[in-house]
Design a protein around this motif. Structure first.
Motif, PDB file in Angstrom:
ATOM      1  N   ALA A  73       0.834  -1.202   0.000  1.00 38.00           N
ATOM      2  CA  ALA A  73       0.000   0.000   0.000  1.00 38.00           C
ATOM      3  C   ALA A  73       0.868   1.252   0.000  1.00 38.00           C
ATOM      4  N   HIS A  74       1.476   1.526  -1.126  1.00 38.93           N
ATOM      5  CA  HIS A  74       2.459   2.606  -1.166  1.00 38.93           C
ATOM      6  C   HIS A  74       1.848   4.003  -1.183  1.00 38.93           C
ATOM      7  N   ASP A  75       0.517   4.146  -1.301  1.00 40.47           N
ATOM      8  CA  ASP A  75      -0.106   5.472  -1.297  1.00 40.47           C
ATOM      9  C   ASP A  75      -0.758   5.832   0.038  1.00 40.47           C
ATOM     10  N   LEU A  76      -1.519   4.902   0.610  1.00 41.06           N
ATOM     11  CA  LEU A  76      -2.303   5.239   1.794  1.00 41.06           C
ATOM     12  C   LEU A  76      -2.549   4.002   2.656  1.00 41.06           C
ATOM     13  N   VAL A  77      -2.358   4.164   3.971  1.00 42.01           N
ATOM     14  CA  VAL A  77      -2.721   3.140   4.947  1.00 42.01           C
ATOM     15  C   VAL A  77      -3.717   3.779   5.904  1.00 42.01           C
ATOM     16  N   ILE A  78      -4.887   3.149   6.004  1.00 42.43           N
ATOM     17  CA  ILE A  78      -5.958   3.641   6.861  1.00 42.43           C
ATOM     18  C   ILE A  78      -6.030   2.749   8.098  1.00 42.43           C
ATOM     19  N   PHE A  79      -5.948   3.359   9.276  1.00 46.00           N
ATOM     20  CA  PHE A  79      -6.086   2.608  10.523  1.00 46.00           C
ATOM     21  C   PHE A  79      -7.519   2.723  11.014  1.00 46.00           C
ATOM     22  N   ALA A  80      -8.186   1.555  11.139  1.00 47.95           N
ATOM     23  CA  ALA A  80      -9.587   1.497  11.554  1.00 47.95           C
ATOM     24  C   ALA A  80      -9.800   0.451  12.644  1.00 47.95           C
ATOM     25  N   ALA A  81      -8.777   0.183  13.417  1.00 51.32           N
ATOM     26  CA  ALA A  81      -8.887  -0.775  14.523  1.00 51.32           C
ATOM     27  C   ALA A  81      -9.582  -0.097  15.709  1.00 51.32           C
ATOM     28  N   LEU A 104      -4.023   7.511   7.450  1.00 51.54           N
ATOM     29  CA  LEU A 104      -5.303   8.101   7.839  1.00 51.54           C
ATOM     30  C   LEU A 104      -5.847   7.349   9.039  1.00 51.54           C
ATOM     31  N   SER A 105      -6.208   8.075  10.074  1.00 49.16           N
ATOM     32  CA  SER A 105      -6.867   7.499  11.243  1.00 49.16           C
ATOM     33  C   SER A 105      -8.358   7.750  11.125  1.00 49.16           C
ATOM     34  N   VAL A 106      -9.140   6.683  11.260  1.00 53.33           N
ATOM     35  CA  VAL A 106     -10.595   6.828  11.292  1.00 53.33           C
ATOM     36  C   VAL A 106     -11.129   6.341  12.643  1.00 53.33           C
TER      37      VAL A 106
END
Length: 168
Positions: A73-81, A104-106
């Motif tokens: 995921a070289h563009d974006l990693v979204i954390f949704a834990a 990105l933190s959600v």
């Protein structure tokens, strides 16, 4: 066209699955879950019945329980834990987050004890520069968004970034 996902979501709860499905509706996406059986269910049935019942997931969504795959995921990693597990999830995942990927933190809430915002937990636990981290929040429900109902959200970051470009 390269079919490797440029975007990954860490966490296969309702919100993580919804965001992964939105991305996968436009281009290949990866969702990383801590449970191999959930990854198997998503890959085999294109559903996450435990967390998002009745919602079909795009075939461009691939699930895994292997955090090393975040390197794709070289563009974006979204954390949704979940907030109560975020620090541990980030500690396990951060070594595989590409150094140039935005984060990105959600995740909503404050960390118990430290009272850090979740974006601060990601920076602290993962050794990730806070300037790379944005936070998304809003008065929305994952199940409503997954059904295509109207919603609103706000993204905040220290450094404004241009919006992502998705492949059609």
């Amino acid at each position: 066209m390269d079919d490797a996902p440029r975007v990954a979501v860490v966490g296969a709860g309702a919100w993580g699955t919804t965001l992964a499905a939105i991305v996968a509706g436009r281009e290949p996406a990866l969702i990383v879950t801590h449970r191999p059986d959930v990854a198997d269910e998503i890959n085999e049935t294109h559903r996450n019945e435990r967390r998002l019942p009745g919602i079909d997931l795009p075939e461009a969504l691939t699930a895994t329980a292997d955090p090393t795959r975040l390197a794709e995921a070289h563009d974006l990693v979204i954390f949704a834990a979940p907030s109560s597990h975020l620090r541990a999830v980030v500690e396990e995942s951060a070594p595989y987050v590409p150094p140039d990927a935005d984060v990105l933190s959600v995740v909503k809430g404050l960390e118990r004890g430290s009272l850090l915002r979740m974006s601060e937990v990601i920076a602290d636990a993962g050794g990730i520069d806070a300037a790379r981290i944005a936070a998304l929040s809003g008065p929305n429900l994952a199940s409503e968004i997954a059904q295509g109902l109207p919603a609103s959200a706000v993204v905040a970051a220290q450094t404004p970034q241009p919006p992502p470009t998705f492949r059609s």
